[in-house]
Every structure is written in structure tokens, then in C-alpha cells.
Scaffold this motif. Structure first.
Motif, PDB file in Angstrom:
ATOM      1  N   ARG A 162      -0.206  15.337  13.110  1.00  0.00           N
ATOM      2  CA  ARG A 162       0.135  15.114  14.512  1.00  0.00           C
ATOM      3  C   ARG A 162      -0.713  16.060  15.350  1.00  0.00           C
ATOM      4  O   ARG A 162      -0.729  17.273  15.123  1.00  0.00           O
ATOM      5  CB  ARG A 162       1.612  15.422  14.750  1.00  0.00           C
ATOM      6  N   VAL A 163      -1.435  15.502  16.327  1.00  0.00           N
ATOM      7  CA  VAL A 163      -2.160  16.317  17.300  1.00  0.00           C
ATOM      8  C   VAL A 163      -1.607  15.978  18.678  1.00  0.00           C
ATOM      9  O   VAL A 163      -1.502  14.806  19.042  1.00  0.00           O
ATOM     10  CB  VAL A 163      -3.683  16.073  17.239  1.00  0.00           C
ATOM     11  N   VAL A 164      -1.246  16.989  19.422  1.00  0.00           N
ATOM     12  CA  VAL A 164      -0.531  16.776  20.682  1.00  0.00           C
ATOM     13  C   VAL A 164      -1.400  16.098  21.733  1.00  0.00           C
ATOM     14  O   VAL A 164      -0.995  15.113  22.337  1.00  0.00           O
ATOM     15  CB  VAL A 164       0.031  18.117  21.200  1.00  0.00           C
ATOM     16  N   HIS A 165      -2.597  16.629  21.979  1.00  0.00           N
ATOM     17  CA  HIS A 165      -3.386  16.122  23.118  1.00  0.00           C
ATOM     18  C   HIS A 165      -4.654  15.421  22.658  1.00  0.00           C
ATOM     19  O   HIS A 165      -5.498  16.009  22.000  1.00  0.00           O
ATOM     20  CB  HIS A 165      -3.756  17.271  24.057  1.00  0.00           C
ATOM     21  N   GLY A 166      -4.772  14.158  23.020  1.00  0.00           N
ATOM     22  CA  GLY A 166      -5.982  13.403  22.730  1.00  0.00           C
ATOM     23  C   GLY A 166      -6.785  13.074  23.972  1.00  0.00           C
ATOM     24  O   GLY A 166      -7.838  12.439  23.882  1.00  0.00           O
ATOM     25  N   GLY A 167      -6.268  13.502  25.158  1.00  0.00           N
ATOM     26  CA  GLY A 167      -6.972  13.198  26.401  1.00  0.00           C
ATOM     27  C   GLY A 167      -7.233  11.717  26.534  1.00  0.00           C
ATOM     28  O   GLY A 167      -6.453  10.881  26.082  1.00  0.00           O
ATOM     29  N   TYR A 194      -0.780  12.592  31.009  1.00  0.00           N
ATOM     30  CA  TYR A 194      -1.081  11.917  29.744  1.00  0.00           C
ATOM     31  C   TYR A 194       0.176  11.589  28.943  1.00  0.00           C
ATOM     32  O   TYR A 194       0.284  10.510  28.366  1.00  0.00           O
ATOM     33  CB  TYR A 194      -2.018  12.783  28.893  1.00  0.00           C
ATOM     34  N   GLY A 195       1.127  12.518  28.895  1.00  0.00           N
ATOM     35  CA  GLY A 195       2.351  12.270  28.133  1.00  0.00           C
ATOM     36  C   GLY A 195       2.273  12.819  26.718  1.00  0.00           C
ATOM     37  O   GLY A 195       1.208  12.832  26.105  1.00  0.00           O
ATOM     38  N   PHE A 196       3.429  13.259  26.201  1.00  0.00           N
ATOM     39  CA  PHE A 196       3.477  13.899  24.882  1.00  0.00           C
ATOM     40  C   PHE A 196       4.748  13.503  24.138  1.00  0.00           C
ATOM     41  O   PHE A 196       5.598  12.810  24.678  1.00  0.00           O
ATOM     42  CB  PHE A 196       3.373  15.416  25.039  1.00  0.00           C
ATOM     43  N   HIS A 197       4.859  13.965  22.899  1.00  0.00           N
ATOM     44  CA  HIS A 197       5.949  13.572  21.997  1.00  0.00           C
ATOM     45  C   HIS A 197       5.954  12.056  21.782  1.00  0.00           C
ATOM     46  O   HIS A 197       6.990  11.465  21.486  1.00  0.00           O
ATOM     47  CB  HIS A 197       7.327  14.011  22.538  1.00  0.00           C
ATOM     48  N   GLY A 198       4.785  11.439  21.915  1.00  0.00           N
ATOM     49  CA  GLY A 198       4.706   9.986  21.811  1.00  0.00           C
ATOM     50  C   GLY A 198       5.118   9.454  20.450  1.00  0.00           C
ATOM     51  O   GLY A 198       5.711   8.377  20.356  1.00  0.00           O
ATOM     52  N   THR A 199       4.815  10.203  19.393  1.00  0.00           N
ATOM     53  CA  THR A 199       5.188   9.761  18.052  1.00  0.00           C
ATOM     54  C   THR A 199       6.701   9.633  17.932  1.00  0.00           C
ATOM     55  O   THR A 199       7.225   8.665  17.372  1.00  0.00           O
ATOM     56  CB  THR A 199       4.665  10.756  16.998  1.00  0.00           C
ATOM     57  N   GLY A 210      10.106  21.982  22.369  1.00  0.00           N
ATOM     58  CA  GLY A 210       9.457  21.274  23.461  1.00  0.00           C
ATOM     59  C   GLY A 210      10.334  20.096  23.844  1.00  0.00           C
ATOM     60  O   GLY A 210      10.982  19.502  22.984  1.00  0.00           O
ATOM     61  N   CYS A 211      10.370  19.769  25.132  1.00  0.00           N
ATOM     62  CA  CYS A 211      11.281  18.715  25.602  1.00  0.00           C
ATOM     63  C   CYS A 211      10.556  17.735  26.517  1.00  0.00           C
ATOM     64  O   CYS A 211       9.665  18.123  27.278  1.00  0.00           O
ATOM     65  CB  CYS A 211      12.446  19.324  26.380  1.00  0.00           C
ATOM     66  N   VAL A 224      -5.441  11.539  11.971  1.00  0.00           N
ATOM     67  CA  VAL A 224      -4.792  12.140  13.135  1.00  0.00           C
ATOM     68  C   VAL A 224      -4.056  11.084  13.955  1.00  0.00           C
ATOM     69  O   VAL A 224      -4.625  10.047  14.312  1.00  0.00           O
ATOM     70  CB  VAL A 224      -5.820  12.846  14.046  1.00  0.00           C
ATOM     71  N   VAL A 225      -2.779  11.377  14.238  1.00  0.00           N
ATOM     72  CA  VAL A 225      -1.968  10.561  15.140  1.00  0.00           C
ATOM     73  C   VAL A 225      -1.766  11.384  16.408  1.00  0.00           C
ATOM     74  O   VAL A 225      -1.262  12.507  16.349  1.00  0.00           O
ATOM     75  CB  VAL A 225      -0.607  10.215  14.502  1.00  0.00           C
ATOM     76  N   PHE A 226      -2.167  10.836  17.548  1.00  0.00           N
ATOM     77  CA  PHE A 226      -2.114  11.577  18.812  1.00  0.00           C
ATOM     78  C   PHE A 226      -0.835  11.278  19.590  1.00  0.00           C
ATOM     79  O   PHE A 226      -0.465  10.119  19.776  1.00  0.00           O
ATOM     80  CB  PHE A 226      -3.331  11.237  19.680  1.00  0.00           C
ATOM     81  N   ASP A 227      -0.185  12.344  20.066  1.00  0.00           N
ATOM     82  CA  ASP A 227       1.017  12.194  20.880  1.00  0.00           C
ATOM     83  C   ASP A 227       0.759  11.419  22.163  1.00  0.00           C
ATOM     84  O   ASP A 227       1.630  10.716  22.671  1.00  0.00           O
ATOM     85  CB  ASP A 227       1.550  13.578  21.259  1.00  0.00           C
ATOM     86  N   THR A 228      -0.440  11.583  22.706  1.00  0.00           N
ATOM     87  CA  THR A 228      -0.758  10.983  24.001  1.00  0.00           C
ATOM     88  C   THR A 228      -1.016   9.484  23.923  1.00  0.00           C
ATOM     89  O   THR A 228      -0.944   8.791  24.945  1.00  0.00           O
ATOM     90  CB  THR A 228      -2.006  11.671  24.593  1.00  0.00           C
ATOM     91  N   ALA A 229      -1.312   8.964  22.736  1.00  0.00           N
ATOM     92  CA  ALA A 229      -1.717   7.551  22.615  1.00  0.00           C
ATOM     93  C   ALA A 229      -0.618   6.597  23.071  1.00  0.00           C
ATOM     94  O   ALA A 229      -0.903   5.550  23.668  1.00  0.00           O
ATOM     95  CB  ALA A 229      -2.118   7.249  21.174  1.00  0.00           C
ATOM     96  N   TYR A 230       0.641   6.928  22.807  1.00  0.00           N
ATOM     97  CA  TYR A 230       1.759   6.036  23.143  1.00  0.00           C
ATOM     98  C   TYR A 230       1.862   5.769  24.644  1.00  0.00           C
ATOM     99  O   TYR A 230       2.390   4.737  25.062  1.00  0.00           O
ATOM    100  CB  TYR A 230       3.055   6.649  22.620  1.00  0.00           C
TER     101      TYR A 230
END
Length: 378
Positions: free
Chosen positions: A71-76, A157-162, A193-194, A125-131
């Protein structure tokens, strides 16, 4: 895979804190050890030792691991889907360090350690931002000069997407099986993180985190939403440097700044013992969640279900109670008896006659990462 059978599972918690713990489970074997784990690299190396241990391990050696999912948090804007690791991918993750300084450096180090421990495995790598690529421009664009979006990709961008993807799909599946509406979902992810996401017809349309994973809800050490005037006051009037202010907002604020503790379990325990700072901090935290739930109900013109997930969301009946207090006029009626019962499966905690559903949906980011990694390499 693809049977999704769990061979081993575990958790490293309290990294960098006193009393770091490593939990490990494989078959009938269940172990918890208190180990000094000062950083994420040490934690990952301890995990791999357990996986390949002659007595309790599940693989003979590193060659049996074919794929490692990260899991990678930021994919821009560079990454809108799951990818296999290359030197170029690692360079782009490194370039995004300033946008996720608490996460991307550790994420990249995890990839590098996994490459050294499992040299023959494919790293994915699965990016949190992709969702959050489905968010409309009205939700992700900031009201600053447009050139910053067009020339420098300054946007939410958004996070915790997974996690949000996994639990929302599970909730929709559950609601459909019950013959209940599932068009409008609010997913509340509460951990160290929330974040909170508005999901309409299975797609994210708004989200509380922004360009970096620092704003929105109150977190363990992160402040969440804050008036930008505070930042300039700290710099211009109190003499802090920009770097010091950034460190304060990311590492010294949130529940830690309010109470002196970052772990919600410690805060709830001390609140119950009469610590007024901890009691007030819980209400400040829950109040912010309530405001976001209300705003997302407005954005979607209603709600069918509110989901609570992740470590705090799944286990803190106190935070759920505060966040849903006085929300009956919106159809959200919490059943306090159900709310106090712990469990490990998806379950409703609303009263039986409630108009809207309130669900606890255990997240499983590891499974979601495994599914996406398996799909990519096959």
C-alpha cells in the motif's frame, strides 16, 4: 490466491512507542511478543522472520513468495491504478514525499526492504489515491488561482482508498442481500489516520482528506481541518519556521496535542477515570465526524447507510456514540446496546425501526491489496 485463503496474518502496533507489539497467527499458532520496534523497517524484518521461522512459519524460504503487495498512500496524478514496481515507479513515489511525509517515505522503504528480502518476487503497488479518481472537479478543486491546479496539480486527491473501496463494496453487497437501499453510502474510516468518504452508486464523490493526508477529521497526531490563519500566526508572530509548524500539525497535534496521548485506547481509559482533557478531546473528535456526516448527507441529497471501519471505527463505541448523537432527525437512530457489543463481522448497530442503516464493516485492506496484486500479475 485466488481462493483468498489466509495462510498467516499479523499486526505490528505501537511502532516507535514503548511497549511495541508483534501479533502473529498461522493455523492454530497465535503469538504476541513485546519487541523493541523503533521504526517500520525493523517491524517488516521481524514479520519476515516469523513467516520463514522453522517452527511457526508458513514458507520455507523467500523463494516461495511470488508477489508482495504494497500500500502506498500518495500516487498523485501519476498513478490511477495498481502497478508493478519499477525504478521509475519508485522515483515517482519519492517525488511525492512532500505530499505524504508521514507515509510515502515508509511505504518506499517497505518496498526496498521487501525487494531485498524477497528478491525473486514481483513487487506490486496499490495506491490509496486511485479510488478517488471519480471525484468531480467541484469536489477536488481548491478556490485558489487556477494556475496552481493546471501547472502544479494542486488539488484534493483522497486517501484510505483501499479501505473505503473494500468496506463500501461489502456494505453494498450486505444491503442488497437484505433488500435495502444502497445508493448513498458514507464511509467513516477511523484509525491513527482518519477520513470520511461520500459514495454514490459505488463511486467516491467527495472525501475529507485533500492534497496530503493531513486535513479533515482529527487524527492521532494530525490536526485535521485548521484555519490557515493559525499557520501564519505561528510563523509571523510566534517565530516558528514553516518546517516546525508542519511538524507540529503532523506529529504533535490531533489527539496527542489535545491530551498528551495518541492511542485512542489510552485516551478512553483516562477519560473513564475522570481526565477532563481526554473526555473533552473525545467530544471534539466526535463532533468533527458528525459535521462531515451531515455535510455529505447534504451533498448526496440523503443517505442509505453510514459505515464505521478501521481500528477505532470498529472498536470504539464511545466515538460512534458521540458522532451519532442527536442525528435522529436524519433517520440515524443508534441502538446503544448493539453499539456496545464487539464483533468481527459486518453488523448493523441501528435500532430495528430506523429509517437508515448504521453498519460496522471490518476493513480488510490486506485482502483488497492481495486481490488487486493477483489480478495485475495474472
Amino acid at each position: 490466491m485466488p481462493e483468498e485463503t489466509v495462510a498467516a496474518s499479523g499486526l505490528v502496533e505501537r511502532i516507535g512507542l514503548e511497549g511495541s507489539l508483534l501479533h502473529y497467527k498461522a493455523g492454530e499458532t497465535k503469538l504476541t511478543k513485546e519487541i523493541d520496534i523503533p521504526n517500520h523497517e525493523t517491524g517488516l524484518k521481524q514479520i519476515t522472520q516469523f513467516l520463514m521461522d522453522k517452527e511457526v512459519g508458513v514458507v520455507e524460504d523467500e523463494k516461495h513468495i511470488q508477489v508482495v503487495g504494497h500500500r502506498v498512500v500518495h500516487g498523485g496524478k501519476s498513478f490511477s491504478k495498481t502497478v508493478e514496481v519499477t525504478e521509475d515507479v519508485k522515483a515517482k513515489i519519492r517525488n511525492l514525499f512532500p505530499l505524504a511525509p508521514l507515509h510515502n517515505p515508509h511505504n518506499l522503504r517497505g518496498i526496498e526492504v521487501a525487494e531485498s528480502v524477497f528478491p525473486e518476487a514481483k513487487q506490486v503497488v496499490v495506491f490509496d489515491t486511485a479510488y478517488f479518481q471519480t471525484m468531480p472537479q467541484k469536489a477536488y478543486q481548491y478556490a485558489i488561482p487556477k494556475k496552481f491546479l493546471e501547472d502544479h496539480d494542486v488539488r484534493a486527491y483522497g486517501f484510505h482508498g483501499t479501505s473505503h473501496k473494500y468496506v463500501s463494496e461489502k456494505a453494498i453487497e450486505y444491503l442488497n442481500e437484505k433488500g435495502l437501499p444502497s445508493e448513498k453510502i458514507i464511509s467513516v474510516h477511523l484509525g491513527n489516520g482518519c477520513s470520511i468518504t461520500a459514495i454514490k452508486n459505488g463511486k467516491a464523490i467527495d472525501h475529507s482528506l485533500g492534497m496530503g493526508p493531513a486535513n479533515g477529521l482529527i487524527m492521532g497526531t494530525r490536526a485535521g481541518d485548521i484555519d490557515q490563519s493559525v499557520i501564519f500566526y505561528l510563523i509571523d508572530k510566534l517565530g516558528y519556521t514553516a518546517e516546525e509548524v508542519n511538524n507540529i500539525l503532523l506529529k504533535e497535534s490531533g489527539m496527542l496535542g489535545l491530551t498528551g496521548y495518541s492511542d485512542m485506547r489510552d485516551i478512553e481509559e483516562r477519560s473513564a477515570e475522570g481526565d477532563e482533557n481526554c473526555r473533552l478531546a473525545l467530544y471534539i473528535n466526535g463532533y468533527k465526524i458528525k459535521k462531515y456526516i451531515g455535510s455529505y448527507i447534504a451533498a448526496m441529497n440523503g443517505v442509505d447507510a453510514v459505515i464505521f471501519t478501521a481500528g477505532i471505527g470498529e472498536n470504539s463505541s464511545v466515538i460512534r456514540k458521540i458522532a451519532l448523537e442527536d442525528m435522529e432527525y436524519l433517520g440515524l437512530h443508534l441502538d446503544h446496546r448493539k453499539n456496545d457489543v464487539r464483533g468481527k463481522t459486518i453488523r448493523p448497530i441501528n435500532s430495528p425501526d430506523a429509517e437508515k442503516q448504521i453498519l460496522i464493516v471490518p476493513t480488510n485492506e490486506e485482502l483488497e491489496i492481495a486481490k488487486q496484486s493477483y489480478a495485475l500479475v495474472n
